[in-house]
Write a protein that holds these residues in place. Structure first.
Motif, PDB file in Angstrom:
ATOM      1  N   UNK A 154      28.967  23.803   0.990  1.00 41.95           N
ATOM      2  CA  UNK A 154      28.812  23.138  -0.313  1.00 41.95           C
ATOM      3  C   UNK A 154      27.854  21.954  -0.235  1.00 41.95           C
ATOM      4  N   UNK A 155      26.766  22.155   0.496  1.00 41.13           N
ATOM      5  CA  UNK A 155      25.706  21.150   0.630  1.00 41.13           C
ATOM      6  C   UNK A 155      26.187  19.863   1.296  1.00 41.13           C
ATOM      7  N   UNK A 156      27.181  19.964   2.166  1.00 43.64           N
ATOM      8  CA  UNK A 156      27.597  18.797   2.950  1.00 43.64           C
ATOM      9  C   UNK A 156      26.443  18.349   3.849  1.00 43.64           C
ATOM     10  N   UNK A 157      26.306  17.054   3.997  1.00 45.01           N
ATOM     11  CA  UNK A 157      25.220  16.473   4.783  1.00 45.01           C
ATOM     12  C   UNK A 157      25.586  16.422   6.261  1.00 45.01           C
ATOM     13  N   UNK A 158      24.765  17.028   7.106  1.00 44.66           N
ATOM     14  CA  UNK A 158      24.931  16.910   8.555  1.00 44.66           C
ATOM     15  C   UNK A 158      24.264  15.623   9.031  1.00 44.66           C
ATOM     16  N   UNK A 159      24.549  15.259  10.276  1.00 42.74           N
ATOM     17  CA  UNK A 159      23.899  14.078  10.852  1.00 42.74           C
ATOM     18  C   UNK A 159      22.385  14.235  10.840  1.00 42.74           C
ATOM     19  N   UNK A 160      21.900  15.439  11.127  1.00 41.55           N
ATOM     20  CA  UNK A 160      20.456  15.673  11.128  1.00 41.55           C
ATOM     21  C   UNK A 160      19.865  15.490   9.733  1.00 41.55           C
ATOM     22  N   UNK A 161      20.601  15.895   8.713  1.00 39.98           N
ATOM     23  CA  UNK A 161      20.116  15.717   7.340  1.00 39.98           C
ATOM     24  C   UNK A 161      20.092  14.243   6.954  1.00 39.98           C
ATOM     25  N   UNK A 162      21.147  13.512   7.314  1.00 42.52           N
ATOM     26  CA  UNK A 162      21.141  12.069   7.047  1.00 42.52           C
ATOM     27  C   UNK A 162      19.936  11.418   7.719  1.00 42.52           C
ATOM     28  N   UNK A 163      19.673  11.820   8.960  1.00 38.12           N
ATOM     29  CA  UNK A 163      18.576  11.221   9.714  1.00 38.12           C
ATOM     30  C   UNK A 163      17.221  11.560   9.101  1.00 38.12           C
ATOM     31  N   UNK A 164      17.098  12.749   8.553  1.00 41.48           N
ATOM     32  CA  UNK A 164      15.806  13.203   8.027  1.00 41.48           C
ATOM     33  C   UNK A 164      15.459  12.566   6.686  1.00 41.48           C
ATOM     34  N   UNK A 165      16.458  12.148   5.928  1.00 45.39           N
ATOM     35  CA  UNK A 165      16.185  11.697   4.569  1.00 45.39           C
ATOM     36  C   UNK A 165      15.284  10.472   4.497  1.00 45.39           C
ATOM     37  N   UNK A 166      15.503   9.400   5.282  1.00 47.56           N
ATOM     38  CA  UNK A 166      14.609   8.239   5.158  1.00 47.56           C
ATOM     39  C   UNK A 166      13.146   8.566   5.438  1.00 47.56           C
ATOM     40  N   UNK A 167      12.876   9.392   6.425  1.00 45.79           N
ATOM     41  CA  UNK A 167      11.488   9.759   6.731  1.00 45.79           C
ATOM     42  C   UNK A 167      10.877  10.566   5.582  1.00 45.79           C
ATOM     43  N   UNK A 168      11.657  11.485   5.031  1.00 46.66           N
ATOM     44  CA  UNK A 168      11.173  12.264   3.897  1.00 46.66           C
ATOM     45  C   UNK A 168      10.859  11.352   2.718  1.00 46.66           C
ATOM     46  N   UNK A 169      11.759  10.416   2.426  1.00 49.37           N
ATOM     47  CA  UNK A 169      11.548   9.501   1.311  1.00 49.37           C
ATOM     48  C   UNK A 169      10.330   8.612   1.537  1.00 49.37           C
ATOM     49  N   UNK A 170      10.122   8.180   2.777  1.00 46.89           N
ATOM     50  CA  UNK A 170       8.962   7.323   3.074  1.00 46.89           C
ATOM     51  C   UNK A 170       7.662   8.059   2.770  1.00 46.89           C
ATOM     52  N   UNK A 171       7.601   9.327   3.139  1.00 42.21           N
ATOM     53  CA  UNK A 171       6.404  10.106   2.853  1.00 42.21           C
ATOM     54  C   UNK A 171       6.176  10.281   1.364  1.00 42.21           C
ATOM     55  N   UNK A 172       7.239  10.524   0.621  1.00 40.21           N
ATOM     56  CA  UNK A 172       7.104  10.699  -0.825  1.00 40.21           C
ATOM     57  C   UNK A 172       6.760   9.375  -1.517  1.00 40.21           C
ATOM     58  N   UNK A 173       7.272   8.274  -1.002  1.00 39.19           N
ATOM     59  CA  UNK A 173       6.956   6.968  -1.581  1.00 39.19           C
ATOM     60  C   UNK A 173       5.477   6.649  -1.443  1.00 39.19           C
ATOM     61  N   UNK A 174       4.868   7.106  -0.352  1.00 45.20           N
ATOM     62  CA  UNK A 174       3.449   6.836  -0.105  1.00 45.20           C
ATOM     63  C   UNK A 174       2.523   7.813  -0.814  1.00 45.20           C
ATOM     64  N   UNK A 175       3.083   8.848  -1.411  1.00 42.85           N
ATOM     65  CA  UNK A 175       2.270   9.873  -2.059  1.00 42.85           C
ATOM     66  C   UNK A 175       1.900   9.409  -3.475  1.00 42.85           C
ATOM     67  N   UNK A 176       0.608   9.175  -3.746  1.00 45.80           N
ATOM     68  CA  UNK A 176       0.234   8.692  -5.085  1.00 45.80           C
ATOM     69  C   UNK A 176       0.507   9.703  -6.189  1.00 45.80           C
ATOM     70  N   UNK A 177       0.713  10.973  -5.826  1.00 45.08           N
ATOM     71  CA  UNK A 177       1.029  11.993  -6.835  1.00 45.08           C
ATOM     72  C   UNK A 177       2.466  11.897  -7.327  1.00 45.08           C
ATOM     73  N   UNK A 178       3.303  11.149  -6.601  1.00 47.55           N
ATOM     74  CA  UNK A 178       4.721  11.028  -6.954  1.00 47.55           C
ATOM     75  C   UNK A 178       4.929   9.798  -7.824  1.00 47.55           C
ATOM     76  N   UNK A 179       5.459   9.997  -9.015  1.00 42.09           N
ATOM     77  CA  UNK A 179       5.756   8.895  -9.926  1.00 42.09           C
ATOM     78  C   UNK A 179       7.255   8.718 -10.145  1.00 42.09           C
ATOM     79  N   UNK A 180       8.034   9.732  -9.843  1.00 39.44           N
ATOM     80  CA  UNK A 180       9.490   9.645  -9.940  1.00 39.44           C
ATOM     81  C   UNK A 180      10.096  10.694  -9.028  1.00 39.44           C
ATOM     82  N   UNK A 181      11.381  10.537  -8.701  1.00 40.40           N
ATOM     83  CA  UNK A 181      12.026  11.436  -7.741  1.00 40.40           C
ATOM     84  C   UNK A 181      13.368  11.911  -8.281  1.00 40.40           C
TER      85      UNK A 181
END
Length: 254
Positions: free
Chosen positions: A28-55
Motif C-alpha cells: 500500500x505504498x509504504x515507504x522503505x528506508x531506501x525510498x525515504x533516503x531517495x526523496x531529498x535528492x529527487x526533490x533537490x533535482x526538481x527544485x533546480x529544474x527551471x521547468x518545474x513551477x509546482x510539485x
C-alpha cells in the motif's frame, strides 16, 4: 519479485508541474528506508529544474501512502541508518521545497503518509480517504518537528487526538479539522489537481516563494523579499497584464 525491489519513487515533469508518485504496491505504498533516503535528492533535482513551477505528491493506484514499511523499522531492510531520522530528513526536504507543493490523496494516508502530506503546502483528497498518525500503536515517539507541523495545521487539540489515539479519521473529518484544503467526489481528484496546478504554474513564483516563507514563520525576511521584488520584472508585468487584460508572463524563478 522481492517487494523491496518493487518499491520506488517515480516522477514526471509536464507543463510546469512535477509529479512524484510513491509506488510500493505490495505494501500500500509504504515507504522503505531506501525510498525515504531517495526523496531529498529527487526533490533537490526538481527544485533546480527551471521547468518545474509546482510539485504534486501522490501515491500509485488507490492509496496515497500507508506509512513506513515496518520491516525497515526493525533494521531488516538492509539499509543503514535510522529510518526515523531518514523520514524526518525527507519530510523537511519536502517542507523546504521552494515552490508550491500539493499532496493528492486517495485511500490510506497513514503514519509516514500523513507525515509527508503535512509537509506539503496543500492537501486535496478524494472521498473515502482515511487519515491517521499511528506511532502510539508501535510505541514510537513522533518527532518534535513533525508534531509541531501537524499541530500547526490542525491545532493542538486535534494533533493530540490523532497522536494519543492513533485512530483513523475519515476525509470529511480531516477537512473539518483543517488537515485538508479540498475534498473531491470520487473520480474528480485528478481533474481538480490538474486544474489547480495550472493556476499555480501561471502565478508569480516571486509572490509564492515569499508567501511560503512568511506563512511558515520566516517573517524576518520581509526586507529581503521586498528587495527581490524591487529587482524583478514580475510586478511591472503583473500590472501591465492586468491593464491590458491579458495573462501575465512572469519570469522570476527561485
Amino acid at each position: 519479485m522481492d517487494a523491496a525491489q518493487d518499491a520506488t519513487l517515480l516522477h514526471t515533469v509536464a507543463d510546469g508541474v512535477a509529479t512524484v508518485v510513491i509506488s510500493h504496491p505490495a505494501k500500500r505504498n509504504a515507504m522503505t528506508a531506501a525510498m525515504w533516503r531517495a526523496l531529498p535528492e529527487l526533490l533537490a533535482g526538481l527544485a533546480d529544474d527551471p521547468a518545474v513551477r509546482t510539485l504534486v505528491l501522490t501515491g500509485a493506484g488507490a492509496t496515497f501512502c500507508a506509512g513506513a514499511d515496518i520491516s525497515s523499522l526493525t533494521g531488516d531492510a538492509g539499509d543503514a541508518g535510522d529510518p526515523r531520522a531518514l523520514a524526518v530528513a525527507a519530510e523537511e526536504a519536502l517542507a523546504a521545497f521552494p515552490k508550491p507543493t500539493l499532496a493528492a490523496i486517495r485511500g490510506f494516508c497513514v503514519g509516514g503518509g500523513s507525515q509527508l502530506a503535512a509537509a506539503c503546502d496543500l492537501r486535496f483528497a478524494e472521498e473515502g480517504a482515511s487519515f491517521g498518525v499511528t506511532p502510539a500503536k508501535l510505541g514510537i515517539v513522533y518527532p518534535a518537528s513533525s508534531t509541531r507541523r501537524l499541530a500547526g495545521l490542525v491545532g493542538p487539540a486535534w494533533a493530540k487526538y490523532l497522536l494519543f489515539s492513533a485512530e483513523l479519521i475519515g476525509a470529511e473529518t480531516a477537512l473539518r479539522a483543517g488537515f485538508l484544503n479540498e475534498l473531491l467526489p470520487a473520480g474528480q481528484l485528478d481533474k481538480r489537481v490538474a486544474e489547480f496546478t495550472r493556476i499555480l504554474a501561471s502565478r508569480s513564483q516571486l509572490t509564492q516563494a515569499a508567501a511560503k516563507e512568511f506563512a511558515d514563520g520566516r517573517t524576518d525576511r520581509d526586507a529581503y523579499w521586498q528587495g527581490r521584488a524591487a529587482g524583478s520584472e514580475d510586478t511591472s508585468e503583473g500590472v501591465a497584464a492586468f491593464l491590458e487584460r491579458r495573462a501575465p508572463r512572469f519570469t522570476w524563478t527561485p
